[in-house]
Design a protein around this motif. Structure first.
Motif, mmCIF file in Angstrom:
data_model
loop_
_atom_site.group_PDB
_atom_site.id
_atom_site.type_symbol
_atom_site.label_atom_id
_atom_site.label_comp_id
_atom_site.label_asym_id
_atom_site.label_seq_id
_atom_site.Cartn_x
_atom_site.Cartn_y
_atom_site.Cartn_z
ATOM 1 N N LEU A 45 0.847 -1.194 0.000
ATOM 2 C CA LEU A 45 0.000 0.000 0.000
ATOM 3 C C LEU A 45 0.880 1.241 0.000
ATOM 4 N N ASP A 46 0.366 2.343 -0.538
ATOM 5 C CA ASP A 46 1.048 3.624 -0.430
ATOM 6 C C ASP A 46 0.067 4.660 0.106
ATOM 7 N N LEU A 47 0.496 5.901 0.167
ATOM 8 C CA LEU A 47 -0.354 6.947 0.751
ATOM 9 C C LEU A 47 -1.644 7.137 -0.031
ATOM 10 N N ASP A 48 -1.589 7.014 -1.348
ATOM 11 C CA ASP A 48 -2.797 7.160 -2.157
ATOM 12 C C ASP A 48 -3.823 6.095 -1.797
ATOM 13 N N ASP A 49 -3.346 4.874 -1.565
ATOM 14 C CA ASP A 49 -4.256 3.786 -1.209
ATOM 15 C C ASP A 49 -4.966 4.058 0.115
ATOM 16 N N LEU A 50 -4.317 4.851 0.983
ATOM 17 C CA LEU A 50 -4.864 5.128 2.303
ATOM 18 C C LEU A 50 -5.536 6.498 2.380
ATOM 19 N N ASP A 51 -5.661 7.161 1.223
ATOM 20 C CA ASP A 51 -6.287 8.500 1.151
ATOM 21 C C ASP A 51 -5.575 9.487 2.067
ATOM 22 N N LEU A 52 -4.243 9.428 2.071
ATOM 23 C CA LEU A 52 -3.438 10.347 2.864
ATOM 24 C C LEU A 52 -2.600 11.227 1.944
ATOM 25 N N GLU A 53 -2.346 12.459 2.398
ATOM 26 C CA GLU A 53 -1.504 13.386 1.657
ATOM 27 C C GLU A 53 -0.093 13.377 2.236
ATOM 28 N N ALA A 54 0.871 13.758 1.417
ATOM 29 C CA ALA A 54 2.262 13.795 1.863
ATOM 30 C C ALA A 54 2.436 14.732 3.056
ATOM 31 N N ASP A 55 1.635 15.803 3.105
ATOM 32 C CA ASP A 55 1.751 16.770 4.198
ATOM 33 C C ASP A 55 1.301 16.189 5.539
ATOM 34 N N ASP A 56 0.548 15.091 5.500
ATOM 35 C CA ASP A 56 0.065 14.477 6.735
ATOM 36 C C ASP A 56 1.166 13.726 7.474
ATOM 37 N N VAL A 57 2.225 13.368 6.751
ATOM 38 C CA VAL A 57 3.277 12.518 7.304
ATOM 39 C C VAL A 57 4.646 13.080 6.936
ATOM 40 N N GLY A 58 5.678 12.265 7.093
ATOM 41 C CA GLY A 58 7.012 12.706 6.711
ATOM 42 C C GLY A 58 7.619 13.679 7.693
ATOM 43 N N LEU A 59 8.824 14.102 7.395
ATOM 44 C CA LEU A 59 9.551 14.999 8.292
ATOM 45 C C LEU A 59 8.869 16.361 8.413
ATOM 46 N N ASP A 60 8.319 16.862 7.307
ATOM 47 C CA ASP A 60 7.664 18.174 7.353
ATOM 48 C C ASP A 60 6.388 18.143 8.182
ATOM 49 N N GLY A 61 5.728 16.992 8.233
ATOM 50 C CA GLY A 61 4.495 16.882 9.000
ATOM 51 C C GLY A 61 4.700 16.375 10.412
#
Length: 261
Positions: free
Chosen positions: A205-221
């Motif tokens: 699975l990736d973020l698209d599969d989970l209906d998540l945006e890059a801004d929701d996670v990662g170092l910046d989030g």
């Protein structure tokens, strides 16, 4: 109805190796060998025991991490889990515990569950907060830090051992539990288990599969991050005390000078 058990596992750098940070002060996972977090092996073991006691059950192991994190899934599958789910996305780099709980919750909801089992903490971050965050996101009870756990008639029960008291806890399913390293020794994968693990399904699975945006996670989030780090100084030669009749006194003097006694 089959009991659906999801075990959250983490691929961590080997604690026996030399661990380092990258330039952005996140863990350099390519600089050290990785493996399934030892504390998560206890979670896998307890999930398998619950599955074996149930009339019908399925154990899914779930991880969030880079491509190599698939090795952690395969280890859990070789122990006896039925299938795996691997959430992998470049935008997950630097995700903290809060973001990880969000990704795990979305993946668990997509997979379907009755019981989520976690280890007491990861051996790299050692925060121990993720099970509680996960339960909050899923909106279900949490029964954490258990040294004994079982499931019967839609209820999970467990024993939590503290320094001064022992608590006996119970919660209606669905629920999230975490188990300690006192819950029982994890089994070793058999040769048959290792071979069969290669054939067991692992869903990617990736973020698209989970209906998540890059801004929701990662170092910046991330709500927590390392701002500064200093490399541990190299080891220096130790003090050698030669015993020529006064070794005991010299040793006592050294220990006193270091405030050890």
């Amino acid at each position: 109805m089959s009991l659906r058990i999801v075990v959250c596992v983490k691929y961590v750098p080997d604690a026996a190796g030399d661990r380092q940070f990258t330039e952005d002060l996140t863990t350099d996972r390519e600089a050290a060998d990785g493996l399934l977090s030892e504390l998560d092996e206890y979670a896998v073991e307890q999930a398998l025991q619950i599955s074996e006691e149930a009339d019908e059950a399925e154990v899914t192991v779930l991880t969030v991490g880079p491509e190599d994190a698939n090795d952690a899934l395969r280890k859990a599958l070789s122990m006896g889990a039925d299938k795996g789910v691997h959430v992998e996305d470049d935008d997950l780099h630097g995700t903290d515990a809060l973001g990880t709980s969000l990704v795990l919750a979305k993946a668990i909801e997509k997979t379907g569950y009755d019981l989520v089992v976690c280890g007491m903490a990861s051996t790299d971050g050692t925060m121990g907060v993720l099970p509680a965050m996960l339960a909050e996101r899923l909106g279900v009870p949490q029964v954490t830090s258990l040294s004994e756990v079982s499931v019967s008639d839609g209820v999970v029960t467990g024993r939590r051992d503290g320094d001064t008291a022992t608590e006996h806890l119970r919660a209606q399913l669905p629920a999230v539990v975490s188990v300690t390293d006192q819950s029982g020794e994890a089994r070793y994968p058999s040769f048959k288990g290792i071979v069969s693990a290669k054939k067991k399904p692992v869903e990617s699975l990736d973020l698209d599969d989970l209906d998540l945006e890059a801004d929701d996670v990662g170092l910046d989030g991330a709500w927590t991050k390392v701002e500064d780090a200093t490399e541990r100084p190299a080891r220096t030669a130790g003090t050698v005390v030669k015993d020529e009749g006064e070794g005991g006194g010299q040793l006592a003097e050294y220990l006193a000078g270091q405030k050890f006694v």
